[in-house]
Design a protein around this motif. Structure first.
Motif, PDB file in Angstrom:
ATOM      1  N   ILE A  79      23.061   5.954 102.784  1.00  0.00           N
ATOM      2  CA  ILE A  79      24.208   6.437 103.546  1.00  0.00           C
ATOM      3  C   ILE A  79      25.438   6.128 102.709  1.00  0.00           C
ATOM      4  CG2 ILE A  79      25.528   6.248 105.693  1.00  0.00           C
ATOM      5  CD1 ILE A  79      23.001   5.389 107.084  1.00  0.00           C
ATOM      6  N   ALA A  80      26.291   7.132 102.534  1.00  0.00           N
ATOM      7  CA  ALA A  80      27.483   6.960 101.706  1.00  0.00           C
ATOM      8  C   ALA A  80      28.718   6.933 102.580  1.00  0.00           C
ATOM      9  CB  ALA A  80      27.596   8.092 100.690  1.00  0.00           C
ATOM     10  N   PHE A  81      29.549   5.944 102.307  1.00  0.00           N
ATOM     11  CA  PHE A  81      30.787   5.757 103.056  1.00  0.00           C
ATOM     12  C   PHE A  81      31.974   6.054 102.160  1.00  0.00           C
ATOM     13  CE2 PHE A  81      27.542   3.103 104.923  1.00  0.00           C
ATOM     14  CZ  PHE A  81      27.653   3.427 106.265  1.00  0.00           C
ATOM     15  N   HIS A  82      32.929   6.768 102.715  1.00  0.00           N
ATOM     16  CA  HIS A  82      34.141   7.098 101.968  1.00  0.00           C
ATOM     17  C   HIS A  82      35.099   5.917 101.999  1.00  0.00           C
ATOM     18  CE1 HIS A  82      38.189   8.735 101.357  1.00  0.00           C
ATOM     19  NE2 HIS A  82      37.576   9.507 100.478  1.00  0.00           N
ATOM     20  N   THR A  83      35.722   5.660 100.868  1.00  0.00           N
ATOM     21  CA  THR A  83      36.766   4.648 100.802  1.00  0.00           C
ATOM     22  C   THR A  83      37.965   5.221 100.036  1.00  0.00           C
ATOM     23  OG1 THR A  83      37.415   2.546  99.801  1.00  0.00           O
ATOM     24  CG2 THR A  83      35.563   3.667  98.786  1.00  0.00           C
ATOM     25  N   ASP A  84      39.141   4.717 100.357  1.00  0.00           N
ATOM     26  CA  ASP A  84      40.323   5.170  99.605  1.00  0.00           C
ATOM     27  C   ASP A  84      40.680   4.180  98.497  1.00  0.00           C
ATOM     28  OD1 ASP A  84      41.291   3.112 101.160  1.00  0.00           O
ATOM     29  OD2 ASP A  84      42.612   4.371 102.381  1.00  0.00           O
ATOM     30  N   ALA A  85      39.856   3.136  98.327  1.00  0.00           N
ATOM     31  CA  ALA A  85      40.136   2.138  97.280  1.00  0.00           C
ATOM     32  C   ALA A  85      38.824   1.487  96.850  1.00  0.00           C
ATOM     33  CB  ALA A  85      41.111   1.097  97.809  1.00  0.00           C
ATOM     34  N   ILE A  86      38.028   2.217  96.097  1.00  0.00           N
ATOM     35  CA  ILE A  86      36.670   1.748  95.781  1.00  0.00           C
ATOM     36  C   ILE A  86      36.692   0.457  94.963  1.00  0.00           C
ATOM     37  CG2 ILE A  86      36.368   3.179  93.694  1.00  0.00           C
ATOM     38  CD1 ILE A  86      33.443   3.669  94.717  1.00  0.00           C
ATOM     39  N   GLY A  87      37.646   0.338  94.038  1.00  0.00           N
ATOM     40  CA  GLY A  87      37.719  -0.863  93.210  1.00  0.00           C
ATOM     41  C   GLY A  87      38.023  -2.098  94.050  1.00  0.00           C
ATOM     42  N   ASP A  88      38.986  -1.963  94.962  1.00  0.00           N
ATOM     43  CA  ASP A  88      39.351  -3.083  95.847  1.00  0.00           C
ATOM     44  C   ASP A  88      38.178  -3.465  96.747  1.00  0.00           C
ATOM     45  OD1 ASP A  88      41.824  -2.882  94.733  1.00  0.00           O
ATOM     46  OD2 ASP A  88      42.818  -2.033  96.515  1.00  0.00           O
ATOM     47  N   ASP A  89      37.485  -2.452  97.271  1.00  0.00           N
ATOM     48  CA  ASP A  89      36.357  -2.742  98.156  1.00  0.00           C
ATOM     49  C   ASP A  89      35.238  -3.460  97.409  1.00  0.00           C
ATOM     50  OD1 ASP A  89      37.168  -1.860 100.732  1.00  0.00           O
ATOM     51  OD2 ASP A  89      36.997   0.209 100.052  1.00  0.00           O
ATOM     52  N   LEU A  90      34.958  -3.033  96.169  1.00  0.00           N
ATOM     53  CA  LEU A  90      33.906  -3.694  95.390  1.00  0.00           C
ATOM     54  C   LEU A  90      34.275  -5.152  95.127  1.00  0.00           C
ATOM     55  CD1 LEU A  90      32.893  -0.872  92.870  1.00  0.00           C
ATOM     56  CD2 LEU A  90      31.582  -1.719  94.833  1.00  0.00           C
ATOM     57  N   GLN A  91      35.543  -5.389  94.818  1.00  0.00           N
ATOM     58  CA  GLN A  91      35.990  -6.774  94.588  1.00  0.00           C
ATOM     59  C   GLN A  91      35.856  -7.614  95.844  1.00  0.00           C
ATOM     60  OE1 GLN A  91      39.944  -7.000  93.049  1.00  0.00           O
ATOM     61  NE2 GLN A  91      39.259  -7.001  90.911  1.00  0.00           N
ATOM     62  N   ARG A  92      36.285  -7.032  96.963  1.00  0.00           N
ATOM     63  CA  ARG A  92      36.235  -7.738  98.237  1.00  0.00           C
ATOM     64  C   ARG A  92      34.784  -8.073  98.596  1.00  0.00           C
ATOM     65  NH1 ARG A  92      35.325  -5.718 103.203  1.00  0.00           N
ATOM     66  NH2 ARG A  92      35.528  -3.567 102.478  1.00  0.00           N
ATOM     67  N   LEU A  93      33.879  -7.099  98.409  1.00  0.00           N
ATOM     68  CA  LEU A  93      32.473  -7.323  98.761  1.00  0.00           C
ATOM     69  C   LEU A  93      31.845  -8.347  97.828  1.00  0.00           C
ATOM     70  CD1 LEU A  93      31.581  -3.620  99.558  1.00  0.00           C
ATOM     71  CD2 LEU A  93      31.799  -5.509 101.190  1.00  0.00           C
ATOM     72  N   HIS A  94      32.196  -8.249  96.545  1.00  0.00           N
ATOM     73  CA  HIS A  94      31.683  -9.219  95.578  1.00  0.00           C
ATOM     74  C   HIS A  94      32.126 -10.632  95.957  1.00  0.00           C
ATOM     75  CE1 HIS A  94      30.294 -10.862  91.814  1.00  0.00           C
ATOM     76  NE2 HIS A  94      31.480 -11.390  91.607  1.00  0.00           N
ATOM     77  N   SER A  95      33.390 -10.793  96.353  1.00  0.00           N
ATOM     78  CA  SER A  95      33.835 -12.141  96.736  1.00  0.00           C
ATOM     79  C   SER A  95      33.250 -12.584  98.062  1.00  0.00           C
ATOM     80  CB  SER A  95      35.362 -12.292  96.766  1.00  0.00           C
ATOM     81  OG  SER A  95      36.022 -11.101  96.663  1.00  0.00           O
ATOM     82  N   SER A  96      32.724 -11.638  98.850  1.00  0.00           N
ATOM     83  CA  SER A  96      32.043 -12.015 100.097  1.00  0.00           C
ATOM     84  C   SER A  96      30.545 -12.179  99.873  1.00  0.00           C
ATOM     85  CB  SER A  96      32.268 -10.948 101.169  1.00  0.00           C
ATOM     86  OG  SER A  96      33.636 -10.699 101.344  1.00  0.00           O
ATOM     87  N   ASN A  97      30.142 -12.274  98.599  1.00  0.00           N
ATOM     88  CA  ASN A  97      28.737 -12.460  98.227  1.00  0.00           C
ATOM     89  C   ASN A  97      27.817 -11.324  98.633  1.00  0.00           C
ATOM     90  OD1 ASN A  97      29.102 -14.976  96.923  1.00  0.00           O
ATOM     91  ND2 ASN A  97      29.296 -15.930  98.956  1.00  0.00           N
ATOM     92  N   VAL A  98      28.369 -10.123  98.732  1.00  0.00           N
ATOM     93  CA  VAL A  98      27.515  -8.950  98.926  1.00  0.00           C
ATOM     94  C   VAL A  98      27.039  -8.518  97.539  1.00  0.00           C
ATOM     95  CG1 VAL A  98      27.446  -6.526  99.665  1.00  0.00           C
ATOM     96  CG2 VAL A  98      28.716  -8.211 101.017  1.00  0.00           C
ATOM     97  N   ARG A  99      25.721  -8.403  97.392  1.00  0.00           N
ATOM     98  CA  ARG A  99      25.161  -8.040  96.079  1.00  0.00           C
ATOM     99  C   ARG A  99      25.429  -6.557  95.788  1.00  0.00           C
ATOM    100  NH1 ARG A  99      18.887  -9.183  95.061  1.00  0.00           N
ATOM    101  NH2 ARG A  99      18.699  -7.976  93.141  1.00  0.00           N
TER     102      ARG A  99
END
Ligand code: ZN
Length: 133
Positions: A79-99
């Motif tokens: 399932i693909a989710f749209h984001t308006d800031a993919i780089g920020d979301d990846l950073q946020r998820l990485h810092s929340s320990n999402v692999r």
């Protein structure tokens, strides 16, 4: 910010056969066709009120879609989710320990940037983030 469902990816072996099936079910008038060499996929998609259904077939045996089908058979792939800031979301998820499968955005279909989250971190659901370039 993640703000919408963009598309549902469905893993198929035979794109032509699947297009026939989806034509029957949804009376699809026209499919968008696209090969994404970088992802090893051949895609046929159509839109249902803004949510795309992406039939995704492997371009070759080492495609992640080929591996998926060999392990789990055809069916819902991600399932693909749209984001308006993919780089920020990846950073946020990485810092929340999402692999993350992709720590950096990749080129996807429809001229979009995409990145996959690891299903081990998302309750078994392969999630993709995507955004306009
Ligand atoms: Zn996708």
């Amino acid at each position: 910010m993640i703000n919408a469902v963009d598309h549902i990816g469905i893993a198929v072996m035979d794109l032509e056969a699947s297009m026939g099936l989806y034509k029957t079910i949804f009376a699809v008038a026209e499919f968008h066709r696209e090969k994404v060499e970088e992802q090893g996929v051949d895609i046929a998609s159509f839109s249902l009120n803004g949510v795309r259904i992406e039939l995704t077939a492997p371009l070759h045996d080492s495609s992640p879609i080929a591996t998926f089908i060999a392990k789990r058979g055809e069916g819902i792939h991600h399932i693909a989710f749209h984001t308006d800031a993919i780089g920020d979301d990846l950073q946020r998820l990485h810092s929340s320990n999402v692999r993350l499968i992709n720590t950096e955005p990749q080129n996807g279909a429809h001229d979009m940037l995409i990145a996959f989250l690891h299903p081990k971190s998302t309750g078994g659901v392969l999630m993709e983030l995507c955004s306009e370039k």
